[in-house]
Design a protein around this motif. Structure first.
Motif, PDB file in Angstrom:
ATOM      1  N   ASN A 329       0.811  -1.223   0.000  1.00  0.00           N
ATOM      2  CA  ASN A 329       0.000   0.000   0.000  1.00  0.00           C
ATOM      3  C   ASN A 329       0.845   1.273   0.000  1.00  0.00           C
ATOM      4  OD1 ASN A 329       1.034  -0.256   2.547  1.00  0.00           O
ATOM      5  ND2 ASN A 329      -0.906   0.049   3.635  1.00  0.00           N
ATOM      6  N   ARG A 330       2.115   1.161  -0.422  1.00  0.00           N
ATOM      7  CA  ARG A 330       2.979   2.342  -0.432  1.00  0.00           C
ATOM      8  C   ARG A 330       3.627   2.560  -1.802  1.00  0.00           C
ATOM      9  NH1 ARG A 330       6.878   3.018   4.550  1.00  0.00           N
ATOM     10  NH2 ARG A 330       6.758   5.168   3.724  1.00  0.00           N
ATOM     11  N   ARG A 331       2.874   2.329  -2.848  1.00  0.00           N
ATOM     12  CA  ARG A 331       3.427   2.511  -4.187  1.00  0.00           C
ATOM     13  C   ARG A 331       3.849   3.959  -4.433  1.00  0.00           C
ATOM     14  NH1 ARG A 331       3.004  -2.232  -6.290  1.00  0.00           N
ATOM     15  NH2 ARG A 331       1.170  -3.541  -5.867  1.00  0.00           N
ATOM     16  N   GLY A 332       3.111   4.903  -3.852  1.00  0.00           N
ATOM     17  CA  GLY A 332       3.437   6.304  -4.029  1.00  0.00           C
ATOM     18  C   GLY A 332       4.746   6.716  -3.390  1.00  0.00           C
ATOM     19  N   LEU A 333       5.284   5.863  -2.503  1.00  0.00           N
ATOM     20  CA  LEU A 333       6.585   6.156  -1.901  1.00  0.00           C
ATOM     21  C   LEU A 333       7.658   6.287  -2.973  1.00  0.00           C
ATOM     22  CD1 LEU A 333       8.526   6.403   0.541  1.00  0.00           C
ATOM     23  CD2 LEU A 333       8.615   3.886   0.594  1.00  0.00           C
ATOM     24  N   GLU A 334       7.523   5.522  -4.063  1.00  0.00           N
ATOM     25  CA  GLU A 334       8.513   5.595  -5.133  1.00  0.00           C
ATOM     26  C   GLU A 334       8.591   7.003  -5.720  1.00  0.00           C
ATOM     27  OE1 GLU A 334      11.583   4.122  -7.449  1.00  0.00           O
ATOM     28  OE2 GLU A 334      10.526   3.107  -5.811  1.00  0.00           O
ATOM     29  N   ILE A 335       7.437   7.623  -5.918  1.00  0.00           N
ATOM     30  CA  ILE A 335       7.412   8.994  -6.450  1.00  0.00           C
ATOM     31  C   ILE A 335       8.025   9.950  -5.432  1.00  0.00           C
ATOM     32  CG2 ILE A 335       5.945  10.845  -7.335  1.00  0.00           C
ATOM     33  CD1 ILE A 335       3.909   8.679  -8.098  1.00  0.00           C
ATOM     34  N   ALA A 336       7.682   9.759  -4.155  1.00  0.00           N
ATOM     35  CA  ALA A 336       8.210  10.626  -3.107  1.00  0.00           C
ATOM     36  C   ALA A 336       9.735  10.550  -3.035  1.00  0.00           C
ATOM     37  CB  ALA A 336       7.593  10.248  -1.759  1.00  0.00           C
ATOM     38  N   LEU A 337      10.283   9.343  -3.112  1.00  0.00           N
ATOM     39  CA  LEU A 337      11.732   9.173  -3.041  1.00  0.00           C
ATOM     40  C   LEU A 337      12.418   9.726  -4.288  1.00  0.00           C
ATOM     41  CD1 LEU A 337      11.881   5.552  -1.548  1.00  0.00           C
ATOM     42  CD2 LEU A 337      12.418   7.690  -0.365  1.00  0.00           C
ATOM     43  N   LYS A 338      11.824   9.501  -5.452  1.00  0.00           N
ATOM     44  CA  LYS A 338      12.423  10.029  -6.686  1.00  0.00           C
ATOM     45  C   LYS A 338      12.400  11.552  -6.698  1.00  0.00           C
ATOM     46  CE  LYS A 338      12.403   6.482 -10.186  1.00  0.00           C
ATOM     47  NZ  LYS A 338      11.747   5.357  -9.477  1.00  0.00           N
ATOM     48  N   ALA A 339      11.357  12.132  -6.104  1.00  0.00           N
ATOM     49  CA  ALA A 339      11.259  13.593  -6.082  1.00  0.00           C
ATOM     50  C   ALA A 339      12.423  14.213  -5.320  1.00  0.00           C
ATOM     51  CB  ALA A 339       9.929  14.014  -5.465  1.00  0.00           C
ATOM     52  N   ARG A 340      12.933  13.511  -4.315  1.00  0.00           N
ATOM     53  CA  ARG A 340      14.083  14.023  -3.568  1.00  0.00           C
ATOM     54  C   ARG A 340      15.331  14.096  -4.441  1.00  0.00           C
ATOM     55  NH1 ARG A 340      13.734  10.322   1.950  1.00  0.00           N
ATOM     56  NH2 ARG A 340      11.539  10.754   2.465  1.00  0.00           N
ATOM     57  N   VAL A 341      15.378  13.245  -5.458  1.00  0.00           N
ATOM     58  CA  VAL A 341      16.559  13.157  -6.320  1.00  0.00           C
ATOM     59  C   VAL A 341      16.374  13.956  -7.607  1.00  0.00           C
ATOM     60  CG1 VAL A 341      18.132  11.575  -7.501  1.00  0.00           C
ATOM     61  CG2 VAL A 341      16.979  10.848  -5.390  1.00  0.00           C
ATOM     62  N   LEU A 342      15.207  13.806  -8.227  1.00  0.00           N
ATOM     63  CA  LEU A 342      14.958  14.400  -9.539  1.00  0.00           C
ATOM     64  C   LEU A 342      14.148  15.685  -9.494  1.00  0.00           C
ATOM     65  CD1 LEU A 342      13.924  11.175 -11.518  1.00  0.00           C
ATOM     66  CD2 LEU A 342      16.183  12.249 -11.444  1.00  0.00           C
ATOM     67  N   GLY A 343      13.487  15.937  -8.359  1.00  0.00           N
ATOM     68  CA  GLY A 343      12.506  17.008  -8.296  1.00  0.00           C
ATOM     69  C   GLY A 343      11.125  16.450  -8.584  1.00  0.00           C
ATOM     70  N   ALA A 344      10.106  17.124  -8.094  1.00  0.00           N
ATOM     71  CA  ALA A 344       8.742  16.602  -8.173  1.00  0.00           C
ATOM     72  C   ALA A 344       8.260  16.441  -9.610  1.00  0.00           C
ATOM     73  CB  ALA A 344       7.789  17.518  -7.404  1.00  0.00           C
ATOM     74  N   ARG A 345       8.559  17.407 -10.467  1.00  0.00           N
ATOM     75  CA  ARG A 345       8.044  17.361 -11.838  1.00  0.00           C
ATOM     76  C   ARG A 345       8.542  16.124 -12.573  1.00  0.00           C
ATOM     77  NH1 ARG A 345       6.072  21.923 -14.988  1.00  0.00           N
ATOM     78  NH2 ARG A 345       6.776  23.183 -13.220  1.00  0.00           N
ATOM     79  N   GLU A 346       9.840  15.856 -12.503  1.00  0.00           N
ATOM     80  CA  GLU A 346      10.395  14.685 -13.185  1.00  0.00           C
ATOM     81  C   GLU A 346       9.927  13.390 -12.548  1.00  0.00           C
ATOM     82  OE1 GLU A 346      14.478  14.462 -14.488  1.00  0.00           O
ATOM     83  OE2 GLU A 346      14.692  16.626 -14.239  1.00  0.00           O
ATOM     84  N   ALA A 347       9.767  13.393 -11.232  1.00  0.00           N
ATOM     85  CA  ALA A 347       9.297  12.190 -10.553  1.00  0.00           C
ATOM     86  C   ALA A 347       7.886  11.827 -11.011  1.00  0.00           C
ATOM     87  CB  ALA A 347       9.328  12.389  -9.042  1.00  0.00           C
ATOM     88  N   ILE A 348       7.031  12.841 -11.156  1.00  0.00           N
ATOM     89  CA  ILE A 348       5.672  12.603 -11.633  1.00  0.00           C
ATOM     90  C   ILE A 348       5.692  12.122 -13.080  1.00  0.00           C
ATOM     91  CG2 ILE A 348       3.477  13.723 -12.192  1.00  0.00           C
ATOM     92  CD1 ILE A 348       4.055  15.576  -9.739  1.00  0.00           C
TER      93      ILE A 348
END
Length: 411
Positions: A329-348
């Protein structure tokens, strides 16, 4: 049926600036128009003021078939009915979290695809590899070492789950690949290095020869599709890229030279940061053998470094959670973690339009554009300012799949 979504801030998944007060018109199962209200007529109007509307999210590395506790499955402690119930629960959770499409990288049989496709149980759109191709004694060979190597795994359930298909030598790879397609695979998954959840290899091991990988690639090309590979070291990645694969999963250890090789040959990368983080925090909840704990180690940092090297080289970066077990139930964690590295726009983008391109389905899903399937979600936060909130499925308040509302918890 016509549905008009109005008033939301729209993120199209393509990286364009958000459009405030946007409108999306849905005709049957397709997006008919974007930012054009048109005549209301007999359309059902949903006011999404204060919300952000996005394309349905895509998880490009899931294991829906591994939705039960691993140890319980291996020890035959669960009935087929319980395992099926776990799978159907995970499908529902995935959809409720805003993931309207997934790429299953090993674990489900075509029976699950048919069940979801017929609408018998709620779930996302599924593209699946059926059984991953694994070498004897390699990552994905989960059978007991006290059983003969060619013994049918006692935890495979035809029509429901699929486990690693042992294939040693080019002829066996070809036969295994063809059987995967018979099981309903739309692409092939192959393990070319050792893995974290493995019992008889190490992360530094390479698996399959270049010729064996090339045999799988040839079979995939004959079906007009591709091969993606599980890989946790540079040697394995280079073998696979040289053999013609289109995508690398995990990618731990990818360096500048390897990233350049991938970019030159059009190979994508799907890092899986979420599973490393979850295992690091909650290992005991997954029912995994204790000897696997030490393997988690620094894979999170290793994948992050690989991600940065790949990004600098121009490699397309997708998004996959790789979650296993009964609490996916934490699939969205992947986007959250990527946002720390790539920024929110690229993570989305990685979890929408980039994943769609990697999966060869960008003509159907992955962005808010006229003509695409009407797979859309609305969230009650600003994804560009607070991407960490993707880790909370409750913040996804509206899910539309194929033009039909499948979740609506708006206040």
């Amino acid at each position: 049926m016509t549905l008009l979504l109005t008033g939301a801030t729209v993120l199209d998944g393509l990286g364009n600036d958000p459009v405030r007060g946007g409108a999306v018109r849905i005709e049957d199962d397709r997006i008919g128009a974007v930012h054009d209200r048109g005549p209301v007529g007999d359309a059902d109007v949903l006011d999404l003021g204060g919300l952000t509307l996005l394309p349905g999210l895509i998880d490009a590395h899931v294991h829906i078939g591994h939705s039960s506790e691993t140890r319980a499955v291996l020890n035959m402690e669960l009935s087929v009915a319980e395992r099926a119930a776990d799978i159907f629960r995970t499908l529902r959770q995935t959809l409720d979290a805003g993931f309207t499409a997934v790429r299953d990288c090993g674990g489900i049989d075509h029976g699950v695809l048919r069940t979801v496709g017929r609408g018998l149980v709620p779930g996302p759109r599924i593209w699946a590899s059926a059984s991953p191709l694994v070498q004897g004694g390699g990552h994905g060979h989960l059978g007991s070492p006290f059983l003969p190597p060619d013994a049918t795994f006692h935890f495979r359930v035809r029509g429901l789950t699929a486990v690693g298909r042992i294939s040693d030598g080019c002829d066996e790879v070809r036969k295994a690949a063809r059987e995967c397609f018979r099981q309903g695979a739309s692409f092939l998954k192959m393990a070319v290095t050792g893995g974290v959840v493995s019992l008889s290899d190490s992360l530094d091991d390479t698996q399959f020869t270049v010729e064996e990988i090339a045999a799988a690639v040839a079979e995939a090309h004959a079906r007009h599709t591709y091969v993606t590979v599980h890989a946790h070291n540079v040697a394995g990645v280079r073998n696979a890229v040289g053999a013609g694969v289109e995508c690398v999963e995990h990618g731990t250890g990818i360096d500048e030279a390897t990233a350049a090789m991938m970019a030159e040959r059009g190979v994508s990368l799907v890092p899986t940061l979420a599973i490393a983080k979850v295992l690091e925090e909650n290992f005991d909840q997954h029912g995994l053998p204790e000897q696997i704990r030490c393997r988690v180690g620094d894979t999170l940092q290793g994948m992050t470094d690989a991600l940065l090297a790949a990004r600098a080289a121009g490699v397309p970066i997708g998004s996959g959670s790789d979650l296993i077990g009964p609490n996916q139930n934490r699939r969205g964690l992947e986007i959250a973690l990527k946002a720390r590295v790539l920024g929110a726009r690229e993570a989305i983008m990685s979890a929408t339009s980039v994943n769609a391109r990697i999966m060869r389905v960008a003509d159907r899903i992955g962005s808010v554009e006229s003509g695409k399937l009407a797979d859309l979600i609305a969230v009650d936060f600003d994804p560009l300012a607070e991407p960490e909130l993707f880790d909370d499925p409750d913040r996804v308040v509206l899910v539309v799949k194929g033009g039909r509302i499948v979740k609506d918890t708006r206040k």
